[in-house]
Design a protein around this motif. Structure first.
Motif, short mmCIF file in Angstrom:
data_model
loop_
_atom_site.label_atom_id
_atom_site.label_comp_id
_atom_site.label_asym_id
_atom_site.label_seq_id
_atom_site.Cartn_x
_atom_site.Cartn_y
_atom_site.Cartn_z
N ILE A 94 72.77 74.19 43.31
CA ILE A 94 73.56 73.06 43.47
C ILE A 94 74.55 73.28 43.87
CG2 ILE A 94 74.44 71.13 42.05
CD1 ILE A 94 72.02 71.03 40.36
N THR A 114 74.56 74.52 47.72
CA THR A 114 74.31 73.55 48.57
C THR A 114 75.46 72.43 48.70
OG1 THR A 114 72.99 72.31 46.96
CG2 THR A 114 71.68 73.60 48.51
N LEU A 115 75.76 71.97 47.46
CA LEU A 115 77.11 70.97 47.75
C LEU A 115 78.25 71.44 47.92
CD1 LEU A 115 76.39 69.06 44.53
CD2 LEU A 115 76.00 68.07 46.67
N ILE A 161 75.68 70.12 51.76
CA ILE A 161 74.65 69.14 51.79
C ILE A 161 73.97 69.03 50.52
CG2 ILE A 161 74.18 70.15 54.23
CD1 ILE A 161 72.00 71.90 52.83
N SER A 162 72.96 68.04 50.43
CA SER A 162 72.43 67.70 49.19
C SER A 162 71.32 68.89 48.76
CB SER A 162 71.39 66.55 49.32
OG SER A 162 70.84 66.18 48.23
N ARG A 175 66.24 67.91 48.82
CA ARG A 175 65.62 67.93 50.37
C ARG A 175 64.69 67.23 50.73
NH1 ARG A 175 69.78 69.20 52.13
NH2 ARG A 175 68.86 69.96 54.02
N THR A 176 64.87 66.62 51.89
CA THR A 176 63.80 65.54 51.95
C THR A 176 62.66 65.70 53.22
OG1 THR A 176 65.22 64.68 53.61
CG2 THR A 176 65.16 63.58 51.35
N HIS A 226 62.44 71.40 42.23
CA HIS A 226 62.72 70.72 43.42
C HIS A 226 61.51 69.87 43.52
CE1 HIS A 226 62.97 69.31 47.56
NE2 HIS A 226 64.30 69.24 47.38
N GLN A 228 61.76 66.48 41.46
CA GLN A 228 62.64 65.37 41.97
C GLN A 228 61.95 64.34 42.63
OE1 GLN A 228 65.38 66.03 40.56
NE2 GLN A 228 64.39 68.02 39.89
#
Length: 303
Positions: A21, A24-25, A30-31, A34-35, A85, A88
């Motif tokens: 976290i 990435t942040l 970035i978030s 991930r999508t 992940h 999520q």
């Protein structure tokens, strides 16, 4: 889903996830969720693999927690992040969208070959004589906290308990269904009148996923160097609890706030006691009680 993990928080309390976290942040902006999923373009999946590769390099070279992380540990951390992940609800499954991640695997293997793994420090078991002498010297004040530690240490040694079985693990909240409570201890006398203590517990290795206490340990009073039964009896005399509260009161708790002791507390106490008797504290930790107890039992002819 949260309760399925050791910390009861879906692994969000694990250092690997905290570092992910932050990476990435803060580092990448970035978030952390991930999508990219299985239906995403291959180029997008490769970008996600490179993100994991950068994270692996960050772990090994930047020491985010202040201490060295080996490539072998970085591999485990990435696995933990992937498991987190996948839980999520707004993520795309595994980071990388189901890609084989061959480059990531090669990177980790290459770093391990180039850098090697640090030599693991050999853990020593507490000798019965050393532990007994240290307890007599450092924990003889007679107060509630000192008596609690006398009982906790002698019980852990004689019952061959791991640190995480004696108290809370790092990041865990006390849970009466898995951690030791006052209701888990009872006393009885055998036909010869010798006092015994019966202890219900949850072994970490065999029942890690089970939220119950399926193992019973029986301890006998009368030890010449360590007597966990008498120490427990004395502890409960100094720190009594009403019958109705026994089921949700930690067995070993601090006098100041009533909180259950944690593995870090056990580790620090063992190190301090071993230092007091002239041993190198770096060689000892919470698991030294189990190692020492098992060695003493073998020396005494226990099967």
């Amino acid at each position: 889903m949260q309760a399925s993990t050791a910390d009861g928080k879906g692994n969000s309390a694990h250092a690997a996830v905290k570092y992910w976290i932050y990476f990435t942040l803060i580092v990448r902006g970035i978030s952390p969720v991930r999508t990219v999923d299985d239906s995403s373009p291959r180029a997008a999946k490769l970008d996600e693999e490179e993100l994991l590769m950068d994270y692996a390099v960050y772990l090994v070279t930047c020491k985010p927690g202040g201490r060295y992380i080996s490539p072998k540990t970085a591999r485990k951390y990435i696995s933990t992040v992937q498991a987190w992940h996948r839980r999520q609800p707004r993520g795309g499954g595994s980071v990388g969208g189901g890609l084989e991640l061959f480059r990531l695997q090669a990177l980790l293997k290459g770093m391990r070959r180039e850098m090697g793994d640090p030599a693991r420090r050999r853990r020593h078991g507490c000798r019965t004589q050393d532990l007994s002498a240290a307890i007599a010297r450092e924990l003889r004040g007679g107060g509630r906290d000192q008596q609690m530690w006398r009982a906790a240490l002698s019980v852990a040694f004689c019952a061959l308990m791991r640190g995480g079985e004696l108290g809370r693990q790092r990041g865990e909240a006390f849970d009466a269904s898995i951690h030791l409570t006052r209701a888990d201890v009872s006393f009885f006398r055998d036909a010869k009148g010798v006092l015994h203590a019966r202890l219900r517990m949850r072994p970490l290795k065999k029942e890690r996923m089970a939220r119950c206490k399926g193992a019973t340990v029986v301890l006998r009073a009368g030890g010449s160097l360590l007597d966990p039964v008498q120490e427990l009896w004395r502890m409960l005399e100094l720190d009594p609890v009403e019958e109705a509260a026994r089921g949700h009161t930690p067995l070993f708790r601090r006098a100041a706030d009533g909180e259950a002791i944690a593995t870090d507390d056990v580790c620090a106490m063992v190190k301090a006691l071993m230092k007091a008797v002239g041993r190198d504290p770096r060689d000892y930790g919470a698991h030294s009680l189990r190692i020492g107890g098992a060695t003493a039992a073998m020396a005494a002819g226990v099967d």
